[in-house]
Every structure is written in C-alpha cells, then in structure tokens.
Design a protein around this motif. Structure first.
Motif, PDB file in Angstrom:
ATOM      1  N   VAL A  14      56.005  31.855  -5.743  1.00 46.05           N
ATOM      2  CA  VAL A  14      55.979  31.655  -4.231  1.00 46.05           C
ATOM      3  C   VAL A  14      54.607  31.247  -3.830  1.00 46.05           C
ATOM      4  O   VAL A  14      54.472  30.460  -3.053  1.00 46.05           O
ATOM      5  CB  VAL A  14      56.800  32.723  -3.675  1.00 46.05           C
ATOM      6  N   THR A  15      53.485  31.941  -4.005  1.00 46.75           N
ATOM      7  CA  THR A  15      52.293  31.816  -3.794  1.00 46.75           C
ATOM      8  C   THR A  15      51.907  30.521  -4.390  1.00 46.75           C
ATOM      9  O   THR A  15      51.242  29.806  -3.558  1.00 46.75           O
ATOM     10  CB  THR A  15      51.406  32.976  -4.232  1.00 46.75           C
ATOM     11  N   ALA A  16      52.129  30.137  -5.573  1.00 49.64           N
ATOM     12  CA  ALA A  16      51.634  28.970  -6.112  1.00 49.64           C
ATOM     13  C   ALA A  16      52.366  27.754  -5.418  1.00 49.64           C
ATOM     14  O   ALA A  16      51.535  26.656  -5.097  1.00 49.64           O
ATOM     15  CB  ALA A  16      51.953  28.712  -7.483  1.00 49.64           C
ATOM     16  N   VAL A  17      53.529  27.808  -4.970  1.00 45.58           N
ATOM     17  CA  VAL A  17      54.292  26.851  -4.247  1.00 45.58           C
ATOM     18  C   VAL A  17      53.852  26.792  -2.851  1.00 45.58           C
ATOM     19  O   VAL A  17      53.374  25.465  -2.457  1.00 45.58           O
ATOM     20  CB  VAL A  17      55.634  27.119  -4.300  1.00 45.58           C
ATOM     21  N   ALA A  18      53.522  27.726  -2.335  1.00 39.12           N
ATOM     22  CA  ALA A  18      52.977  27.752  -1.060  1.00 39.12           C
ATOM     23  C   ALA A  18      51.647  27.261  -0.855  1.00 39.12           C
ATOM     24  O   ALA A  18      51.292  26.470   0.017  1.00 39.12           O
ATOM     25  CB  ALA A  18      52.936  29.146  -0.227  1.00 39.12           C
ATOM     26  N   THR A  19      50.721  27.486  -1.885  1.00 38.62           N
ATOM     27  CA  THR A  19      49.367  27.016  -1.823  1.00 38.62           C
ATOM     28  C   THR A  19      49.303  25.392  -2.303  1.00 38.62           C
ATOM     29  O   THR A  19      48.666  24.767  -1.542  1.00 38.62           O
ATOM     30  CB  THR A  19      48.479  27.514  -3.209  1.00 38.62           C
ATOM     31  N   PHE A  20      50.088  24.996  -3.065  1.00 36.66           N
ATOM     32  CA  PHE A  20      50.414  23.622  -3.446  1.00 36.66           C
ATOM     33  C   PHE A  20      50.994  22.875  -2.244  1.00 36.66           C
ATOM     34  O   PHE A  20      50.342  21.517  -1.803  1.00 36.66           O
ATOM     35  CB  PHE A  20      51.319  23.476  -4.736  1.00 36.66           C
ATOM     36  N   LEU A  21      51.789  23.299  -1.520  1.00 31.12           N
ATOM     37  CA  LEU A  21      52.502  22.669  -0.264  1.00 31.12           C
ATOM     38  C   LEU A  21      51.512  22.564   0.906  1.00 31.12           C
ATOM     39  O   LEU A  21      51.262  21.291   1.642  1.00 31.12           O
ATOM     40  CB  LEU A  21      53.713  23.274   0.078  1.00 31.12           C
ATOM     41  N   THR A  22      50.519  23.688   1.015  1.00 34.81           N
ATOM     42  CA  THR A  22      49.653  23.637   1.985  1.00 34.81           C
ATOM     43  C   THR A  22      48.462  22.594   1.656  1.00 34.81           C
ATOM     44  O   THR A  22      47.870  22.072   2.551  1.00 34.81           O
ATOM     45  CB  THR A  22      48.841  24.940   2.306  1.00 34.81           C
ATOM     46  N   ARG A  23      48.265  22.427   0.797  1.00 33.82           N
ATOM     47  CA  ARG A  23      47.148  21.354   0.121  1.00 33.82           C
ATOM     48  C   ARG A  23      47.921  20.030   0.028  1.00 33.82           C
ATOM     49  O   ARG A  23      47.102  19.092   0.512  1.00 33.82           O
ATOM     50  CB  ARG A  23      46.701  21.751  -1.387  1.00 33.82           C
ATOM     51  N   LEU A  24      48.992  19.992  -0.041  1.00 29.00           N
ATOM     52  CA  LEU A  24      49.680  18.476  -0.168  1.00 29.00           C
ATOM     53  C   LEU A  24      50.065  18.011   1.215  1.00 29.00           C
ATOM     54  O   LEU A  24      49.821  16.943   1.515  1.00 29.00           O
ATOM     55  CB  LEU A  24      51.078  18.438  -0.963  1.00 29.00           C
ATOM     56  N   MET A  25      50.211  18.615   2.315  1.00 26.67           N
ATOM     57  CA  MET A  25      50.682  18.507   3.496  1.00 26.67           C
ATOM     58  C   MET A  25      49.518  17.511   4.149  1.00 26.67           C
ATOM     59  O   MET A  25      50.182  16.536   5.043  1.00 26.67           O
ATOM     60  CB  MET A  25      51.039  19.691   4.446  1.00 26.67           C
ATOM     61  N   PRO A  26      48.347  17.840   4.511  1.00 29.00           N
ATOM     62  CA  PRO A  26      47.420  17.138   5.264  1.00 29.00           C
ATOM     63  C   PRO A  26      47.630  15.554   4.546  1.00 29.00           C
ATOM     64  O   PRO A  26      47.645  14.509   5.362  1.00 29.00           O
ATOM     65  CB  PRO A  26      46.219  17.530   5.039  1.00 29.00           C
ATOM     66  N   PHE A  27      47.777  15.341   3.074  1.00 28.73           N
ATOM     67  CA  PHE A  27      47.646  13.864   2.582  1.00 28.73           C
ATOM     68  C   PHE A  27      49.085  13.079   2.814  1.00 28.73           C
ATOM     69  O   PHE A  27      49.118  12.076   3.376  1.00 28.73           O
ATOM     70  CB  PHE A  27      47.437  14.015   1.071  1.00 28.73           C
ATOM     71  N   ALA A  28      49.886  13.920   2.962  1.00 25.19           N
ATOM     72  CA  ALA A  28      51.496  13.621   3.052  1.00 25.19           C
ATOM     73  C   ALA A  28      51.612  13.175   4.453  1.00 25.19           C
ATOM     74  O   ALA A  28      52.241  11.912   4.880  1.00 25.19           O
ATOM     75  CB  ALA A  28      52.551  14.539   2.656  1.00 25.19           C
ATOM     76  N   PHE A  29      51.184  13.834   5.617  1.00 20.52           N
ATOM     77  CA  PHE A  29      51.300  13.605   6.909  1.00 20.52           C
ATOM     78  C   PHE A  29      50.302  12.603   7.459  1.00 20.52           C
ATOM     79  O   PHE A  29      50.519  12.074   8.596  1.00 20.52           O
ATOM     80  CB  PHE A  29      51.747  14.919   7.644  1.00 20.52           C
ATOM     81  N   LEU A  30      49.080  12.843   7.296  1.00 22.97           N
ATOM     82  CA  LEU A  30      47.929  12.294   7.651  1.00 22.97           C
ATOM     83  C   LEU A  30      47.563  11.012   6.917  1.00 22.97           C
ATOM     84  O   LEU A  30      46.441  10.606   7.305  1.00 22.97           O
ATOM     85  CB  LEU A  30      46.916  13.275   7.977  1.00 22.97           C
ATOM     86  N   GLY A  31      47.949  10.730   5.910  1.00 28.04           N
ATOM     87  CA  GLY A  31      47.616   9.669   4.794  1.00 28.04           C
ATOM     88  C   GLY A  31      47.438   8.186   5.446  1.00 28.04           C
ATOM     89  O   GLY A  31      46.499   7.504   5.324  1.00 28.04           O
TER      90      GLY A  31
END
Length: 113
Positions: A14-31
């Motif tokens: 769960v921690t790994a998935v949450a970390t991955f998603l928080t790193r991915l969100m800026p690129f996905a939404f602000l790209g």
C-alpha cells in the motif's frame, strides 16, 4: 504466512502504491500545463530554493558545534553544495554531492577530528 507477515507485506504494498501515485499525479494532471508561467517559474527557482533551505536551515541545526572542528560536519557539505551549484548550475549534482558528503561525514567515512 502469519498474520504479522501478511500485515507487513500489505503495508509495504500500500505504501509503495501510494508513493508511486503521488509521484505520478503531477505529471498526469499538469503535463499539458508545462508552458504555464507558474510552472516555468517553479521549475526555474524551486531547486535553488530547496537548496537554500537545506544549506541555511537544516545543516546548521544538524551541526555539532561543541566539537573541536566547530560545525565543520555541516559547513563542509554546505560549502560543497554552494560551490558546485555556482560552478556547474546543476541542482541534482549539487544536492547529490552535498548529501553524499554529509552522509560520509556522519557515517565516519570522512574523519574530521
């Protein structure tokens, strides 16, 4: 598998998935907004701001001011970060070299006494 092992594995997952998603969100939404003036301003000045906070606030607080070398364990990595950044203008290189120097001093690889 015991309950404790299952708990630890699920916690790490769960921690790994949450970390991955928080790193991915800026690129996905602000790209698509990378040409926005605010994004360009942050990209230009944020690395230097982070380094200033690390050099001016964290390192002096972490220094051992009572030792014979009088805070050299923090001042040496800070000077390295400043000199490298002024010389090469590469934030990643500056922060990485300063972190390696600081950790080497803290782990005793570099002996200042």
């Amino acid at each position: 598998m015991s309950n404790e092992t299952l708990y630890l594995v699920s916690f790490i997952l769960v921690t790994a998935v949450a970390t991955f998603l928080t790193r991915l969100m800026p690129f996905a939404f602000l790209g698509k907004h990378s040409n926005h003036p605010l994004a360009q301003h942050l990209g230009r000045y944020l690395p230097a701001g982070i380094m200033a906070v690390l050099v001016a606030i964290f390192l002096p607080r972490a220094a051992h001011w009572q030792t014979p070398v009088f805070g050299l364990d923090a001042l040496l990595p800070a000077a390295l970060v400043i000199v490298l950044h002024l010389w090469r203008r590469n934030a990643l290189l500056s922060m990485l070299a300063g972190t390696i120097c600081y950790m080497a001093i803290q782990q005793g690889v570099i002996n200042l006494v």
